[in-house]
Design a protein around this motif. Structure first.
Motif, PDB file in Angstrom:
ATOM      1  N   UNK A 232      81.072  73.798  45.801  1.00  0.00           N
ATOM      2  CA  UNK A 232      82.105  72.918  46.317  1.00  0.00           C
ATOM      3  C   UNK A 232      82.298  71.767  45.316  1.00  0.00           C
ATOM      4  N   UNK A 233      83.513  71.688  44.738  1.00  0.00           N
ATOM      5  CA  UNK A 233      83.809  70.680  43.726  1.00  0.00           C
ATOM      6  C   UNK A 233      84.855  69.718  44.273  1.00  0.00           C
ATOM      7  N   UNK A 234      84.576  68.422  44.190  1.00  0.00           N
ATOM      8  CA  UNK A 234      85.552  67.421  44.621  1.00  0.00           C
ATOM      9  C   UNK A 234      86.675  67.284  43.583  1.00  0.00           C
ATOM     10  N   UNK A 235      87.858  66.951  44.066  1.00  0.00           N
ATOM     11  CA  UNK A 235      88.937  66.549  43.165  1.00  0.00           C
ATOM     12  C   UNK A 235      88.713  65.089  42.807  1.00  0.00           C
ATOM     13  N   UNK A 236      87.736  64.861  41.972  1.00  0.00           N
ATOM     14  CA  UNK A 236      87.303  63.534  41.549  1.00  0.00           C
ATOM     15  C   UNK A 236      87.004  63.618  40.063  1.00  0.00           C
ATOM     16  N   UNK A 237      87.300  62.561  39.312  1.00  0.00           N
ATOM     17  CA  UNK A 237      87.178  62.638  37.861  1.00  0.00           C
ATOM     18  C   UNK A 237      85.746  62.922  37.422  1.00  0.00           C
ATOM     19  N   UNK A 265      83.641  53.214  39.197  1.00  0.00           N
ATOM     20  CA  UNK A 265      83.054  54.553  39.173  1.00  0.00           C
ATOM     21  C   UNK A 265      83.115  55.214  37.801  1.00  0.00           C
ATOM     22  N   UNK A 266      83.816  54.579  36.842  1.00  0.00           N
ATOM     23  CA  UNK A 266      83.841  55.133  35.488  1.00  0.00           C
ATOM     24  C   UNK A 266      82.434  55.152  34.899  1.00  0.00           C
ATOM     25  N   UNK A 267      81.580  54.209  35.319  1.00  0.00           N
ATOM     26  CA  UNK A 267      80.215  54.194  34.780  1.00  0.00           C
ATOM     27  C   UNK A 267      79.465  55.483  35.106  1.00  0.00           C
ATOM     28  N   UNK A 268      79.918  56.216  36.138  1.00  0.00           N
ATOM     29  CA  UNK A 268      79.272  57.492  36.466  1.00  0.00           C
ATOM     30  C   UNK A 268      79.584  58.573  35.433  1.00  0.00           C
ATOM     31  N   UNK A 269      80.636  58.343  34.631  1.00  0.00           N
ATOM     32  CA  UNK A 269      80.968  59.308  33.586  1.00  0.00           C
ATOM     33  C   UNK A 269      80.077  59.160  32.356  1.00  0.00           C
ATOM     34  N   UNK A 270      79.547  57.969  32.143  1.00  0.00           N
ATOM     35  CA  UNK A 270      78.834  57.688  30.899  1.00  0.00           C
ATOM     36  C   UNK A 270      77.585  58.554  30.721  1.00  0.00           C
ATOM     37  N   UNK A 271      76.766  58.784  31.770  1.00  0.00           N
ATOM     38  CA  UNK A 271      75.619  59.688  31.584  1.00  0.00           C
ATOM     39  C   UNK A 271      76.042  61.097  31.145  1.00  0.00           C
ATOM     40  N   UNK A 272      77.213  61.568  31.616  1.00  0.00           N
ATOM     41  CA  UNK A 272      77.713  62.866  31.153  1.00  0.00           C
ATOM     42  C   UNK A 272      77.936  62.845  29.644  1.00  0.00           C
ATOM     43  N   UNK A 273      78.487  61.741  29.154  1.00  0.00           N
ATOM     44  CA  UNK A 273      78.773  61.615  27.737  1.00  0.00           C
ATOM     45  C   UNK A 273      77.505  61.502  26.902  1.00  0.00           C
ATOM     46  N   UNK A 274      76.463  60.957  27.508  1.00  0.00           N
ATOM     47  CA  UNK A 274      75.179  60.838  26.808  1.00  0.00           C
ATOM     48  C   UNK A 274      74.388  62.141  26.838  1.00  0.00           C
ATOM     49  N   UNK A 309      83.829  43.139  29.604  1.00  0.00           N
ATOM     50  CA  UNK A 309      82.848  43.046  28.526  1.00  0.00           C
ATOM     51  C   UNK A 309      81.463  43.440  29.025  1.00  0.00           C
ATOM     52  N   UNK A 310      81.130  43.053  30.246  1.00  0.00           N
ATOM     53  CA  UNK A 310      79.842  43.462  30.828  1.00  0.00           C
ATOM     54  C   UNK A 310      79.782  44.976  31.001  1.00  0.00           C
ATOM     55  N   UNK A 311      80.912  45.560  31.440  1.00  0.00           N
ATOM     56  CA  UNK A 311      80.959  47.012  31.605  1.00  0.00           C
ATOM     57  C   UNK A 311      80.788  47.715  30.267  1.00  0.00           C
ATOM     58  N   UNK A 312      81.476  47.223  29.252  1.00  0.00           N
ATOM     59  CA  UNK A 312      81.373  47.829  27.923  1.00  0.00           C
ATOM     60  C   UNK A 312      79.924  47.799  27.443  1.00  0.00           C
ATOM     61  N   UNK A 313      79.247  46.673  27.650  1.00  0.00           N
ATOM     62  CA  UNK A 313      77.838  46.578  27.255  1.00  0.00           C
ATOM     63  C   UNK A 313      76.993  47.591  28.020  1.00  0.00           C
ATOM     64  N   UNK A 314      77.256  47.728  29.318  1.00  0.00           N
ATOM     65  CA  UNK A 314      76.497  48.683  30.131  1.00  0.00           C
ATOM     66  C   UNK A 314      76.737  50.114  29.653  1.00  0.00           C
ATOM     67  N   UNK A 315      78.000  50.439  29.327  1.00  0.00           N
ATOM     68  CA  UNK A 315      78.305  51.781  28.818  1.00  0.00           C
ATOM     69  C   UNK A 315      77.541  52.061  27.525  1.00  0.00           C
ATOM     70  N   UNK A 316      77.530  51.071  26.636  1.00  0.00           N
ATOM     71  CA  UNK A 316      76.862  51.268  25.350  1.00  0.00           C
ATOM     72  C   UNK A 316      75.350  51.329  25.499  1.00  0.00           C
ATOM     73  N   UNK A 317      74.801  50.641  26.514  1.00  0.00           N
ATOM     74  CA  UNK A 317      73.367  50.749  26.776  1.00  0.00           C
ATOM     75  C   UNK A 317      72.991  52.172  27.174  1.00  0.00           C
ATOM     76  N   UNK A 318      73.863  52.812  27.970  1.00  0.00           N
ATOM     77  CA  UNK A 318      73.601  54.182  28.430  1.00  0.00           C
ATOM     78  C   UNK A 318      73.908  55.200  27.332  1.00  0.00           C
TER      79      UNK A 318
END
Length: 469
Positions: A232-237, A265-274, A309-318
Motif C-alpha cells: 500500500x503506497x500513499x500518494x505522498x511525495x 515534511x521535506x526533511x523526510x526526503x533527506x534520509x532517502x537522498x543520503x 537557513x535552519x532547515x538547510x543546515x539540518x538537511x546538510x547535517x543529514x
C-alpha cells in the motif's frame, strides 16, 4: 561552453528532439513546444495520442499539414515569444492550432492572430485532438504506426520528465499559474509509478520529477493509498520518491526532484537522498524567490527565511553531499536597497549550489501589478548584475572544491571531436552546469553513467577524465 549562462530564463524547457521518417501518405503535424518542462510533458502527451492515431510528427513547418503551438503565458516576455511563434507558424504553414498556458486567454491570441484554427487551454488534450482532426483527418495504418510503450518523447532518450500533478494551491501575487492551470490535481501514486517503470524499461536513466508544487503532491487526494506490487503506497511525495528510487539500482538510475517547496515534511526526503542504495539524488530544486520577510510578504509567500537557513543546515547535517538549487526574483515592487542587501547576505549564509535569477516583470492578471513602488528598469538590471556576481562567486568556489574528487556522471552528448558533455548528480539538464571529458571517450555512448575524476573547474562547469576500471 556552459549551459548555465548568467541570463538564464528559469521557465524554459529543453528544445524538442524529433525523429521523423513518415510514410508517403501519412498526415504530418508540426509541433512547437514553448515554456517550462511541465508544458513539454503536455506536448509529449498530445503527440503520443496523435502518433497512436497515425500522424507523423515533424519539427518542420513547411513539411507539416498543420502545426500545434504549445504556448507559455507566465511572463509578458514569454507571451510575446508565444505570439511570435504563432505568427511564424502561420506565415510558414498557415494551419495553426494553439494550446498551452496562453490558450487560457483565447481573445488575447485571436486579437493578434485571428487566422488560427483553434485555441485551447493547458492540458486540454481532447480539444487539441478535435482541432487536429478537423484540420487534418487521421489516416492510421495499424500495421505500420506502432507506438512504443513509453509514448512520444521530446527529450533525449536517456532522461525524461515525470509530471506528478497539475495546478497549484498557492496564491503568489506575481504568478497566474493557478488561474491558467487550476488548483492542485495530483495523479494517483500507482499511475505515476507505472509510467516511471515503463520509462525505465525503455532505457531512461534519469527521471526528473516535476509539478507546480512537488511537496504538495497528494494533498488534494488526502494522501490516498494504492496498491503497488503488493504494498500500500500513499500518494505522498515521500512514499512516491522512495518507490521511484527502487525502480532500478542507484548505479543505473537517477531520480531528481524539482520545484520542492520547503515544507516541514521535506526533511523526510533527506534520509532517502543520503541512502546510497536508493536512486533518489541528493538534489533539491526549491523556489525560494527571495529572502527578506517584507518582500516575501508582498509576494504572498512564506516569510520565515531565517528558519529556512535552519532547515538547510539540518538537511546538510543529514546529507552533506546535497545540492540545493533555487531561483530568485530581483526588483520586485517595493524592494528597497536594504531588502536587496538582505538577500545578498542571506545568499552568503545559505551558500546555495545552483542559482538562477530573473528580473521582475508585470504579468497580465497578476495581483503584483497593482503594488506601489515599482523598481525602475535600470535599477532592476543593476541588482540582477550584483546578484549574479554573488551567485557566480559561490558557484566557482563550490566547483573548485570538487577538483580531485570522483563523480558519477551521465553522458548527454559526444561531439564530432570526441568531447563528451556530461552532468554530475548536482546538475539538472539545461539549467545547471556540465562536466566535459576532452579525451578517451571512444567507448562512450549518450546515456552512459560513468565515473570521472575532476581535474579542472570553472564558474559553472567542470572538466575531468574517466576513471580506470
Amino acid at each position: 561552453m556552459s549551459q548555465n549562462p548568467p541570463n538564464l530564463r528559469p521557465d524554459l524547457a529543453p528544445q524538442p528532439v524529433f525523429n521523423a521518417n513518415p510514410r508517403s501518405d501519412q498526415p504530418t503535424i508540426g509541433m512547437v513546444s514553448l515554456g517550462c518542462p511541465k508544458a513539454l510533458v503536455d506536448s509529449e502527451r498530445i503527440l503520443t495520442r496523435l502518433r497512436a492515431e497515425g500522424y507523423q510528427i515533424s519539427a518542420d513547418y513547411a513539411g507539416a499539414d498543420a502545426v500545434v503551438v504549445n504556448t507559455c503565458g507566465f511572463l509578458d516576455s514569454a507571451k510575446a515569444e508565444s505570439l511570435e511563434a504563432i505568427g511564424e507558424a502561420l506565415q510558414e504553414n498557415g494551419k495553426v492550432i494553439v494550446t498551452g498556458c496562453l490558450g487560457a486567454e483565447p481573445d488575447y491570441i485571436t486579437g493578434v492572430h485571428p487566422k488560427v484554427l483553434a485555441v485551447t487551454g493547458p492540458h486540454q488534450y481532447e480539444q487539441v485532438l478535435d482541432a487536429v482532426h478537423g484540420a487534418v483527418p487521421p489516416a492510421p495504418d495499424p500495421f505500420v504506426d506502432l507506438l512504443p510503450a513509453s509514448g512520444v518523447k521530446l527529450t533525449p532518450r536517456h532522461f525524461s520528465y515525470l509530471k506528478i500533478s497539475e495546478g497549484c494551491n498557492h496564491a503568489c501575487k506575481f504568478c497566474i499559474i493557478p488561474d491558467m492551470r487550476g488548483k492542485l490535481a495530483s495523479r494517483p501514486a500507482h499511475a505515476v509509478l507505472r509510467e516511471a517503470e515503463k520509462l525505465v524499461q525503455a532505457g531512461v536513466k534519469e527521471l526528473l520529477v516535476i509539478s507546480q508544487d512537488t511537496s504538495a503532491y497528494g494533498l488534494d487526494r488526502r494522501y490516498s493509498t494504492h496498491d503497488w506490487k503488493g504494498e500500500e503506497i500513499r500518494s505522498h511525495i515521500t512514499d512516491l520518491s522512495r518507490e521511484l528510487g527502487r525502480l532500478a539500482p542507484a548505479d543505473d538510475l537517477w531520480v531528481r526532484l524539482h520545484y520542492v517547496y520547503p515544507y516541514p515534511h521535506v526533511r523526510d526526503l533527506i534520509p532517502l537522498m543520503a541512502d546510497t542504495s536508493n536512486a533518489v539524488l541528493p538534489y533539491l530544486d526549491i523556489p525560494f524567490q527571495h529572502a527578506h520577510p517584507a518582500t516575501l510578504k508582498r509576494m504572498a509567500r512564506p516569510a520565515a527565511s531565517a528558519k529556512v537557513l535552519d532547515e538547510i543546515k539540518a538537511w546538510r547535517d543529514i546529507c552533506p553531499d546535497i545540492t540545493l538549487r533555487s531561483t530568485f526574483i530581483v526588483g520586485y515592487p517595493g524592494e528597497t536597497e536594504e531588502e536587496f542587501q538582505y538577500l545578498l547576505d542571506w545568499m552568503d549564509e545559505a551558500q546555495l549550489d545552483r542559482v538562477g535569477c530573473f528580473q521582475y516583470e508585470n504579468v497580465a492578471g497578476a495581483r503584483s501589478n497593482a503594488l506601489p513602488d515599482h523598481v525602475p528598469a535600470e535599477l532592476k538590471q543593476e541588482r540582477w548584475d550584483r546578484f549574479m556576481e554573488k551567485a557566480q562567486a559561490i558557484s566557482e568556489a563550490k566547483l573548485e572544491a570538487k577538483v580531485g574528487t570522483i563523480q558519477q556522471v551521465i553522458v548527454d552528448d559526444i561531439d564530432e571531436d570526441g568531447i563528451a558533455t556530461c552532468r554530475t548528480k548536482a546538475d539538472a539538464p539545461e539549467i545547471d552546469g556540465n562536466l566535459f571529458i576532452d579525451e578517451g571517450t571512444e567507448g562512450l555512448s549518450v546515456g552512459d553513467l560513468v565515473t570521472v575524476e575532476v581535474d579542472e573547474a570553472g564558474e559553472y562547469d567542470l572538466w575531468g577524465g574517466l576513471t580506470k576500471a
